[in-house]
Design a protein around this motif. Structure first.
Motif, mmCIF file in Angstrom:
data_model
loop_
_atom_site.group_PDB
_atom_site.id
_atom_site.type_symbol
_atom_site.label_atom_id
_atom_site.label_comp_id
_atom_site.label_asym_id
_atom_site.label_seq_id
_atom_site.Cartn_x
_atom_site.Cartn_y
_atom_site.Cartn_z
ATOM 1 N N GLY A 62 0.653 -1.209 -0.368
ATOM 2 C CA GLY A 62 0.061 -0.419 0.327
ATOM 3 C C GLY A 62 1.112 1.153 -0.024
ATOM 4 N N TRP A 63 -0.097 2.282 -0.772
ATOM 5 C CA TRP A 63 1.519 3.094 -0.776
ATOM 6 C C TRP A 63 0.222 4.672 -0.527
ATOM 7 C CZ3 TRP A 63 2.080 7.029 -6.324
ATOM 8 C CH2 TRP A 63 2.418 7.234 -5.365
ATOM 9 N N ALA A 64 0.523 5.180 0.776
ATOM 10 C CA ALA A 64 -0.052 6.727 0.432
ATOM 11 C C ALA A 64 0.186 8.057 0.622
ATOM 12 C CB ALA A 64 -0.974 6.712 1.723
ATOM 13 N N GLU A 90 -3.336 0.380 -3.490
ATOM 14 C CA GLU A 90 -3.031 -0.419 -3.333
ATOM 15 C C GLU A 90 -3.058 -1.873 -3.776
ATOM 16 O OE1 GLU A 90 -4.066 -1.876 1.325
ATOM 17 O OE2 GLU A 90 -5.254 -3.381 0.285
ATOM 18 N N ALA A 91 -1.960 -2.810 -3.853
ATOM 19 C CA ALA A 91 -2.097 -3.530 -4.551
ATOM 20 C C ALA A 91 -1.757 -4.878 -4.019
ATOM 21 C CB ALA A 91 -1.290 -3.530 -5.793
ATOM 22 N N SER A 92 -2.333 -6.233 -5.180
ATOM 23 C CA SER A 92 -2.578 -7.489 -4.416
ATOM 24 C C SER A 92 -2.168 -8.301 -5.522
ATOM 25 C CB SER A 92 -2.602 -7.669 -3.103
ATOM 26 O OG SER A 92 -3.818 -8.013 -3.477
ATOM 27 N N ALA A 93 -1.433 -9.868 -5.155
ATOM 28 C CA ALA A 93 -1.199 -10.786 -5.837
ATOM 29 C C ALA A 93 -1.330 -12.106 -4.720
ATOM 30 C CB ALA A 93 -0.389 -10.479 -7.092
ATOM 31 N N GLY A 94 -2.282 -13.346 -5.964
ATOM 32 C CA GLY A 94 -2.419 -14.312 -5.082
ATOM 33 C C GLY A 94 -2.593 -15.397 -5.981
ATOM 34 N N GLU A 95 -2.765 -16.087 -4.687
ATOM 35 C CA GLU A 95 -3.212 -17.649 -5.243
ATOM 36 C C GLU A 95 -4.429 -18.819 -5.005
ATOM 37 O OE1 GLU A 95 -2.988 -20.736 -8.366
ATOM 38 O OE2 GLU A 95 -1.271 -19.217 -8.099
ATOM 39 N N SER A 96 -5.089 -19.092 -5.457
ATOM 40 C CA SER A 96 -6.428 -19.717 -4.207
ATOM 41 C C SER A 96 -6.453 -20.425 -5.159
ATOM 42 C CB SER A 96 -7.699 -18.674 -4.505
ATOM 43 O OG SER A 96 -9.011 -19.233 -3.998
ATOM 44 N N THR A 114 -5.122 -14.964 -8.642
ATOM 45 C CA THR A 114 -6.175 -14.090 -7.595
ATOM 46 C C THR A 114 -5.664 -12.782 -7.578
ATOM 47 O OG1 THR A 114 -5.472 -14.437 -5.220
ATOM 48 C CG2 THR A 114 -7.296 -15.332 -6.765
ATOM 49 N N PHE A 115 -5.774 -11.848 -7.953
ATOM 50 C CA PHE A 115 -5.030 -10.032 -7.977
ATOM 51 C C PHE A 115 -6.490 -8.735 -7.664
ATOM 52 C CE2 PHE A 115 -3.548 -12.509 -11.411
ATOM 53 C CZ PHE A 115 -3.101 -11.669 -11.409
ATOM 54 N N GLY A 116 -5.766 -8.038 -6.486
ATOM 55 C CA GLY A 116 -6.638 -7.005 -6.134
ATOM 56 C C GLY A 116 -6.217 -5.558 -6.460
ATOM 57 N N LEU A 117 -7.123 -5.039 -6.481
ATOM 58 C CA LEU A 117 -6.608 -3.181 -6.842
ATOM 59 C C LEU A 117 -7.616 -2.301 -6.376
ATOM 60 C CD1 LEU A 117 -3.961 -1.616 -8.359
ATOM 61 C CD2 LEU A 117 -5.072 -1.614 -10.164
ATOM 62 N N TRP A 156 -11.212 10.993 -8.049
ATOM 63 C CA TRP A 156 -10.737 9.552 -8.908
ATOM 64 C C TRP A 156 -11.004 8.280 -8.314
ATOM 65 C CZ3 TRP A 156 -9.022 10.175 -13.797
ATOM 66 C CH2 TRP A 156 -8.550 12.242 -14.274
ATOM 67 N N ASP A 157 -11.197 7.295 -8.586
ATOM 68 C CA ASP A 157 -11.625 6.301 -7.718
ATOM 69 C C ASP A 157 -11.102 4.682 -9.016
ATOM 70 O OD1 ASP A 157 -14.103 4.073 -8.436
ATOM 71 O OD2 ASP A 157 -14.551 6.561 -8.486
ATOM 72 N N LEU A 158 -10.750 3.964 -8.422
ATOM 73 C CA LEU A 158 -10.274 2.543 -8.910
ATOM 74 C C LEU A 158 -10.232 1.553 -7.963
ATOM 75 C CD1 LEU A 158 -8.977 0.897 -11.944
ATOM 76 C CD2 LEU A 158 -6.714 1.778 -10.717
ATOM 77 N N ARG A 159 -10.756 0.521 -9.042
ATOM 78 C CA ARG A 159 -11.213 -0.911 -7.345
ATOM 79 C C ARG A 159 -11.183 -2.444 -8.963
ATOM 80 N NH1 ARG A 159 -12.676 -2.238 -2.374
ATOM 81 N NH2 ARG A 159 -13.656 -4.133 -2.632
#
Length: 477
Positions: free
Chosen positions: A249-251, A259-265, A270-273, A284-287
């Protein structure tokens, strides 16, 4: 008007409303070969009940009953009930709380049918009722930790059996780091959700996880999560297994976060942003998110409001991260299904939403939003559908009492051959809106709106065009 017993600090504001509208359309049945002209008259008596003056109780309820009469080649009349209610209360200070929601609305049955509102054409709409009640406790354990435990009872009911009625019981518990931990953060989480369906297979979603994070600086942090999913539902693939997720996470400022993430399920990578940014005139917003879901969760869990399409009255100003209470108080028209068809199915939802809104001078507000939702069905039949959309809105204040607004949107619905049970389907729907709103008095508003809609489909006889004009007035008492 408002009243409150003298022994209570809370006030209740009760406001009756009446909306009447007349709509003319040159294609009431959204037909490619035999369009019907129609005049549609509607009246909606309703009321809003809202709490005021209390920090410990916040509640809002909006109800309307819409009577519709259609005149044309297919004369008919109907009555539709609509309810949006949300509330939260602090029963024991800083310890015991309760949240609740209730909703009745007319939702799309299929992506393949007419996308029209129920008042115009209800052939592809069904009335859906949903509720949830959720008591929870939370407690600070000194400066070491913060604990929370929540139970949620929810249910959904569908008209004409378009989907299976459901009842769900869910429990969540978490223990997270307290203020004693400066740079280091941690949490332990557990959740289980069991849903009983009428005439359909039941589902269970259970998850246990642990998260550890560390702030490398005041602006940058890293985190990781490991856990186990123990799910039960009909599927052609695995339903449980371990998972992990790592991210950062960066503020850089109070107005910007990323905030960005990656993983495995068990169902794959899986990815998140998520990101947000504010300036004096822009927001502005992004998800982006990926998770397992089903129809019962879609209609009862409003925690992910990024997945909600909210069409609000022209000139509405919402908080940067609005909750359901904010949307209902602003009289926004909610589409909690995000254009998806009602289906008795478990699916992997991969969802991207993004938007920007900005102020141009003192009179003009503009916004652009896009979304992309893919559902990968997990039952033995599997299949996939996808809804992509982009829309732009502009509102211009002509005078203190009058505003003009315009909108342009494009939606692409795509379903593979397994999802349709036949040939793959792709529909492009374009709509253009132009409207004028005028406030005659503080209690009396009027609006005139023109809409043009086109659908271009790869299916035979599924194309159509429609022109619609609506005049409406709303009175508050």
């Amino acid at each position: 008007m408002g009243h409150a017993p003298s022994s209570h600090a809370i006030d209740w504001r009760f406001e009756p409303t009446l909306t009447t509208a007349a709509t003319y359309t040159d294609n009431a049945n959204q037909s490619a070969t035999d369009p019907d002209n129609a005049l549609i008259l509607s009246g909606t008596p309703g009321f809003t009940l809202r709490s005021e003056g209390s920090r410990r109780v916040q509640a809002s309820l909006h109800y309307g009953a819409t009577a519709v009469m259609r005149f044309g080649d297919d004369e008919s009349d109907d009555l539709y009930h609509n309810l949006n209610a949300v509330g939260k209360a602090e029963l024991v200070e800083d310890f015991l709380f309760v949240d609740g929601t209730a909703r009745v609305s007319q939702e799309l049955i299929s992506l393949l049918g007419s996308p029209a509102d129920a008042e115009v054409n209800d052939a592809n709409r069904a009335t859906v009722g949903a509720y949830s009640i959720s008591p929870y406790v939370q407690k600070r354990l000194g400066t070491w930790a913060y604990a929370q435990a929540r139970y949620t009872k929810s249910g959904a009911m569908f008209e004409n059996d378009v989907a299976a009625d459901s009842n769900s019981n869910a429990f969540k518990a978490s223990l997270s780091s307290g203020t004693r931990f400066d740079d280091l953060s941690w949490s332990l989480d557990y959740s289980i959700r069991e849903t009983d369906y009428r005439d359909s297979a039941d589902t269970t979603f259970e998850r246990t996880s642990a998260t550890l994070g560390y702030a490398l600086s005041r602006k940058f942090r890293v985190f990781g999560t490991v856990g186990e999913d123990s799910n039960e539902y009909l599927s052609a693939t695995d339903t449980d297994g371990s998972f992990y997720r790592v991210g950062f996470g960066w503020a850089p400022t109070r107005r910007t976060s990323f905030e960005a993430s990656a993983g495995e399920s068990y169902f794959g990578p899986t990815f998140g942003l998520s990101a947000s940014h504010r300036t004096r005139d822009t927001r502005w917003d992004l998800r982006y998110s990926e998770d397992v879901s089903d129809i019962s969760r879609m209609v009862t869990d409003y925690s992910n409001l990024q997945a909600v399409n909210a069409s609000c009255p022209a000139g509405t100003v919402l908080p940067e991260t609005p909750n359901l209470l904010d949307l209902i108080n602003a009289r926004c028209d909610l589409d909690l299904f995000f254009g998806s068809s009602l289906a008795n199915n478990v699916f992997i939802a991969k969802q991207l939403t993004a938007g920007v809104s900005w102020d141009v001078g003192l009179r003009t507000t503009m916004s652009v939003r896009l979304s992309d939702l893919t559902r990968e069905f997990q039952t033995t039949t599997q299949g996939e559908d996808r809804v992509q959309s982009v829309s732009g809105l502009v509102n211009y204040r002509l005078s203190p009492r009058t505003s003009a607004n315009g909108g342009l949107s494009f939606i692409r619905n795509s379903l593979d051959s397994t999802a349709t049970g036949g040939a793959a389907r792709e529909d492009d729907i374009m709509s253009f809106d132009l409207g004028l709103n005028h406030r005659f008095t503080e209690q009396f508003n009027g609006a005139l709106t023109y809409r043009h809609i086109e659908r271009d489909s790869n299916a035979a006889s599924a194309d159509y065009e429609e022109n619609r004009i609506t005049a409406s007035v709303t009175m508050r008492f």
